[in-house]
Design an enzyme around this catalytic site. Sequence first.
Site, mmCIF file in Angstrom:
data_model
loop_
_atom_site.group_PDB
_atom_site.id
_atom_site.type_symbol
_atom_site.label_atom_id
_atom_site.label_comp_id
_atom_site.label_asym_id
_atom_site.label_seq_id
_atom_site.Cartn_x
_atom_site.Cartn_y
_atom_site.Cartn_z
ATOM 1 N N THR A 179 -37.391 -0.619 -4.976
ATOM 2 C CA THR A 179 -36.427 0.436 -5.312
ATOM 3 C C THR A 179 -35.036 -0.111 -5.666
ATOM 4 O O THR A 179 -34.266 0.547 -6.355
ATOM 5 C CB THR A 179 -36.249 1.411 -4.129
ATOM 6 O OG1 THR A 179 -35.804 0.677 -2.987
ATOM 7 C CG2 THR A 179 -37.530 2.151 -3.809
ATOM 8 N N ASP A 180 -34.712 -1.319 -5.172
ATOM 9 C CA ASP A 180 -33.321 -1.776 -5.263
ATOM 10 C C ASP A 180 -32.823 -1.968 -6.697
ATOM 11 O O ASP A 180 -31.649 -1.710 -6.983
ATOM 12 C CB ASP A 180 -33.132 -3.073 -4.465
ATOM 13 C CG ASP A 180 -33.164 -2.821 -2.957
ATOM 14 O OD1 ASP A 180 -33.030 -1.652 -2.550
ATOM 15 O OD2 ASP A 180 -33.319 -3.786 -2.190
ATOM 16 N N THR A 214 -41.022 -2.848 -1.752
ATOM 17 C CA THR A 214 -41.407 -2.276 -0.459
ATOM 18 C C THR A 214 -42.769 -1.608 -0.526
ATOM 19 O O THR A 214 -43.505 -1.575 0.450
ATOM 20 C CB THR A 214 -40.317 -1.279 -0.006
ATOM 21 O OG1 THR A 214 -39.120 -2.010 0.199
ATOM 22 C CG2 THR A 214 -40.683 -0.566 1.275
HETATM 23 N N1 ASP Z 1 -35.655 -4.538 -1.207
HETATM 24 C C1 ASP Z 1 -36.794 -3.743 -1.624
HETATM 25 C C2 ASP Z 1 -37.031 -4.026 -3.102
HETATM 26 O O1 ASP Z 1 -36.253 -3.587 -3.894
HETATM 27 C C3 ASP Z 1 -36.482 -2.305 -1.397
HETATM 28 C C4 ASP Z 1 -37.560 -1.347 -1.825
HETATM 29 O O2 ASP Z 1 -38.462 -1.609 -2.586
HETATM 30 O O3 ASP Z 1 -37.435 -0.178 -1.361
HETATM 31 O O4 ASP Z 1 -37.962 -4.702 -3.444
#
Ligand code: ASP
Length: 324
Positions: free
Chosen positions: A97-98, A18
Amino acid sequence: MAQAIQGPRLVLLGTGGTIAGRAVQAADNVGYVAGQVGVAQLVTAVPALGSVSLDVEQIAQIDSKDMSLSVWQTLASRIAAHLERQEVQAVIVTHGTDTIEETAFVLQRLLRPAKPVVLTCAMRPSTALAPDGPQNLSDAVAVARHAEAAGVVVVCAGQVHGARDVAKSHTYRLDAFDSGDAGALGCVEEGQVRAFRPWDSAGECTPYDPKALARFVAVEDLPRVELITSHADTDGSLVRVLLALPHARPLRGIVVAGTGNGTVHHLLSDALRDAQAQGIRVRLTTRCAGGRVVPHPGLAFEDAKGLSPVKARLALALDLLLEA
Ligand code: ASP
């Protein structure tokens, strides 16, 4: 890309997420596409990086929900190569983040770096009205340059988390990470790092082994370890299907996320014992977000030693790979 400023160098590796996401509307913090903006461009939003000797490399450009062995292999070998360069003080990685907690765990397990490897991320895309990525990246630089920083850490929302304990605990909030009972390692305030305790990778028992890294980088697949959750009204049939399924990658292990202090539904437990009898390694963790399975003599399966289910799965796969 390298900027011509002298002094200890930092390396910035981009993998997507993200932090590199783009939405059509600036007000949209959820309907975006992750992994769109190059890491070299992310640098331009962070004034703190203007005065840093920096090497920038795009390793991948993905949504981290799709993280794969091949990206980990490239990432781990590039980090190892950069850490060997005497002039490099630290490596920073931008990541979604995932699955950042899984990548942090894999990197810490394989690299055990004395220099800091700082993973950072964002909960809002780069196009947001108030994106959190630039501040997180700026904080990651502060951590990377901190004299006492060491090992793989995750920096998000002004907090520094250790690779072993960090977990994504919220779907939406900017401070989406938690380190459970262990707590954060420290925080970043106005560009200054405040350590809450030493970051010396306490509890690590195996030192860096370049042969283990070489082995990891060379494999086509990790040993197959599946993750199963115990819940009310289960019958263990998922385990029996797994055992019966012909597969190019034979099943080597199962991590079971038990209820509470590692209790497992009796029908699932029966199926897992059958799996064990067939040589499948079974490790026990808990589906509770907080606490760990407190070991006691009655435990039917190997203790995952306080790791979360997703990290216990990786730990078992890596043990099976590296013990072989
Ligand atoms: N789906 C995204 C990822 O993990 C979520 C994020 O980065 O906050 O790449």
